[in-house]
Design an enzyme around this catalytic site. Structure first.
Site, PDB file in Angstrom:
ATOM      1  N   CYS A  64      -4.762  18.790  19.691  1.00 52.35           N
ATOM      2  CA  CYS A  64      -5.726  19.817  20.078  1.00 52.35           C
ATOM      3  C   CYS A  64      -5.816  19.757  21.608  1.00 52.35           C
ATOM      4  CB  CYS A  64      -7.081  19.651  19.374  1.00 52.35           C
ATOM      5  SG  CYS A  64      -8.048  18.204  19.809  1.00 52.35           S
ATOM      6  N   THR A  66      -7.922  18.276  23.736  1.00 55.02           N
ATOM      7  CA  THR A  66      -8.135  16.916  24.227  1.00 55.02           C
ATOM      8  C   THR A  66      -7.508  15.862  23.322  1.00 55.02           C
ATOM      9  OG1 THR A  66     -10.163  16.791  22.946  1.00 55.02           O
ATOM     10  CG2 THR A  66     -10.368  17.517  25.249  1.00 55.02           C
ATOM     11  N   HIS A  97       0.194  -3.049  16.389  1.00 51.76           N
ATOM     12  CA  HIS A  97      -1.052  -3.752  16.050  1.00 51.76           C
ATOM     13  C   HIS A  97      -1.870  -3.056  14.970  1.00 51.76           C
ATOM     14  CE1 HIS A  97      -1.394  -6.124  20.103  1.00 51.76           C
ATOM     15  NE2 HIS A  97      -0.130  -5.974  19.724  1.00 51.76           N
ATOM     16  N   HIS A 133      -2.840  -8.937  12.264  1.00 50.56           N
ATOM     17  CA  HIS A 133      -2.963  -7.471  12.315  1.00 50.56           C
ATOM     18  C   HIS A 133      -3.165  -6.892  10.915  1.00 50.56           C
ATOM     19  CE1 HIS A 133      -2.313  -7.542  16.517  1.00 50.56           C
ATOM     20  NE2 HIS A 133      -1.049  -7.921  16.453  1.00 50.56           N
TER      21      HIS A 133
HETATM   22  C1  RB5 Z   1     -10.693  24.050  21.703  1.00 53.70           C
HETATM   23  O1  RB5 Z   1     -11.167  24.821  22.748  1.00 53.70           O
HETATM   24  C2  RB5 Z   1     -10.968  22.582  21.952  1.00 53.70           C
HETATM   25  O2  RB5 Z   1     -12.314  22.329  21.799  1.00 53.70           O
HETATM   26  C3  RB5 Z   1     -10.123  21.727  21.042  1.00 53.70           C
HETATM   27  O3  RB5 Z   1      -8.783  22.021  21.217  1.00 53.70           O
HETATM   28  C4  RB5 Z   1     -10.258  20.226  21.207  1.00 53.70           C
HETATM   29  O4  RB5 Z   1     -10.098  19.848  22.527  1.00 53.70           O
HETATM   30  C5  RB5 Z   1     -11.426  19.612  20.566  1.00 53.70           C
HETATM   31  O5  RB5 Z   1     -11.627  18.386  20.598  1.00 53.70           O
END
Ligand code: RB5
Length: 144
Positions: A64, A66, A97, A133
């Site tokens: 996604c 982030t 791990h 582990h």
């Molecule tokens: C989408 O705008 C964004 O919120 C998503 O891709 C992600 O980063 C969420 O954690």
């Protein structure tokens, strides 16, 4: 078989990763999304996580913007160990791990060149199998 999925924020990087997997001769199943139209990352995080947890796919890759939302989602599915990685050291260590079975990437954080190196490191590194582990991983799921 590798399960792969992203939201709109990870769509472009997903296309690059799939082309890379194809070039490497690795089979994958694309769980969407299939365009850059705005969508909800939990849909795709859950689809990949369920495929991995069910044993339908051995590993997963989720993306996604982030990498955070989709990894939080995937880690809610029992049996999934999703690791958000922005460097190769972490990708190697989480395989050795944590026996991580899903790699999460942030397409707005990690550029495509590095992302492909992280993917290769994640896919090519085996779990160490060390007793400590194995013990720690079993503690993740024991409900205590
Ligand atoms: C989408 O705008 C964004 O919120 C998503 O891709 C992600 O980063 C969420 O954690």
């Amino acid at each position: 078989m590798i399960a792969i999925g992203s939201d709109h924020g990870g769509f472009a990087l997903k296309q690059e990763i799939m082309a890379h997997l194809k070039k490497r001769g690795l089979e994958y199943k694309d769980f969407g999304t299939y365009s850059e139209e705005s969508c909800d990352y939990p849909v795709y995080g859950k689809a990949v996580a369920k495929a991995v947890a069910a044993g339908e796919c051995e590993r997963g890759i989720i993306i996604c913007g982030t990498g955070i939302g989709i990894s939080i989602t995937a880690n809610k599915v029992p049996g999934v160990r999703a690791a958000l990685c922005g460097d190769c050291f972490s990708a190697k260590a989480t395989r050795e791990h944590n026996d991580a079975n899903i790699l999460a990437l942030g397409a707005r954080v990690t550029g495509p060149g590095l992302a492909l190196m992280i993917v290769d490191t994640f896919l090519d590194t085996p779990f160490s199998g060390d007793e400590r582990h194995v013990r720690r991983i079993s503690m993740i799921e024991d409900g205590q």
